[in-house]
Motif scaffolding. Structure first.
Motif: not given
Length: 340
Positions: A30, A80, A319
């Motif tokens: 991120f 995000g 992730g």
């Protein structure tokens, strides 16, 4: 007793260290700090669209994917959620340009004023802006679109020959997609099959009349007026004819467990319209994958807002590993092969 306490403490410590390492590893997906980042804006009609070009460090003439978002008021990084995907692409030597939708983030205008044709014009304007930058080769620039991009990118690839077009979870018919989405939604809420079919039949009749372009819209609806106008402009969209005219390399890819788009039906349409399928024109179904190619065994919900609270933390910890196995690798390898 003390011996067992020490053993249990040691085990818990190891688990804690492992969990910390796992979370830190996921959180790195991120963060874009390890890449070359450049802010790029471009104009379309009266709007100024603002975005970010993320490039691999020290890369010479890498392919660049322009991100075309799905539905909704999405900023350049999808709050995000798109960052693990972007990091995976850039780590693999593929640049990414992504921008805030009109009226979102730093972009002016209003995305609800757009038609699918207007969104295609926007994608072409983004392509022109990126190709005008120093050291950018137009022959390396293509598109990576999601969901609603199924009505956008086929239009684009009819007008130009992109270096590549990747379409994830692309829908073909707006009307049919809405029916499928609502069928799945009602099924998840426990509505009986017979009642689902009746409700859907009633809904189609009501919406067909509501969005009939030959008559004026009714004075009141349950929909926000701006959203109503947007849907009215797209309700009869069907990309079948545009798909058959797409130029350049095309990868159409769906998650097998897609809850938003009828992946089986729409993939068949792409197969039929893109014939003959070759190495640079592929239709792919990914097992254990969602609408956005996340792992279906963990993340198969129609909207991120439907996720249980803890899944947001799981996503942060995983992730890029939250994506279905090999789905990102498949896109990466195909893009590189398309521009060689």
């Amino acid at each position: 007793m003390r011996k067992y306490v020490l053993i249990l403490t040691s085990v818990m410590l190891v688990i804690g260290i492992g969990a910390t390492f796992w979370v830190v590893r996921g959180l790195s997906d991120f963060d874009l700090a390890r890449h070359s980042i450049r802010e790029v804006s471009f104009e379309l009609d009266d709007a100024v669209l603002s975005g970010t070009l993320v490039m691999p460090m020290d890369a010479t003439n890498p392919p660049i994917a322009l991100i075309v978002h799905g539905d909704g008021a999405q900023d350049r990084f999808s709050a995000g959620g798109a960052l693990p995907l972007i990091n995976a692409l850039v780590d693999a030597g593929i640049g990414v340009f992504t921008w805030d939708k009109a009226g979102v983030g730093e972009s002016t205008g209003n995305w609800l004023d757009q038609t699918m044709e207007g969104r295609a014009d926007e994608a072409l304007a983004a392509l022109q802006a990126i190709s005008a930058l120093d050291d950018i080769n137009l022959d390396q620039v293509g598109f990576l679109g999601f969901s609603q991009a199924g009505w956008v990118l086929p239009r684009v690839a009819n007008q130009i020959v992109p270096a590549f077009t990747v379409l994830v979870g692309g829908a073909v018919s707006w009307r049919d997609q809405g029916t499928y989405y609502n069928r799945v939604r009602m099924g998840s809420e426990g509505v009986a099959e017979e009642e689902i079919e009746q409700r859907l039949a009633d809904r189609i009749l009501r919406n067909d009349a509501l969005f009939d372009a030959s008559v004026a819209p009714p004075p009141t609806t349950d929909m926000d007026p701006a959203r109503f106008s947007f849907v009215a402009g797209a309700y009869w969209e069907d990309s079948t004819d545009f798909i058959s005219g797409m130029k350049g390399p095309v990868l159409a890819i769906w998650g097998e467990d897609d809850l938003n788009v009828d992946a089986r039906s729409d993939s068949v349409t792409f197969q039929e319209q893109l014939m003959p399928l070759t190495g640079d024109r592929q239709v792919v179904m990914v097992p254990n994958a969602t609408h956005g190619l996340l792992r279906a065994d963990l993340f198969n919900y129609q909207l991120p807002s439907d996720w249980p609270w803890y899944l947001h933390y799981v996503f942060l910890g995983m992730g890029r590993d939250a994506f279905a196995q090999q789905s990102l690798d498949q896109i990466v390898h195909w893009v590189h092969a398309s521009v060689e």
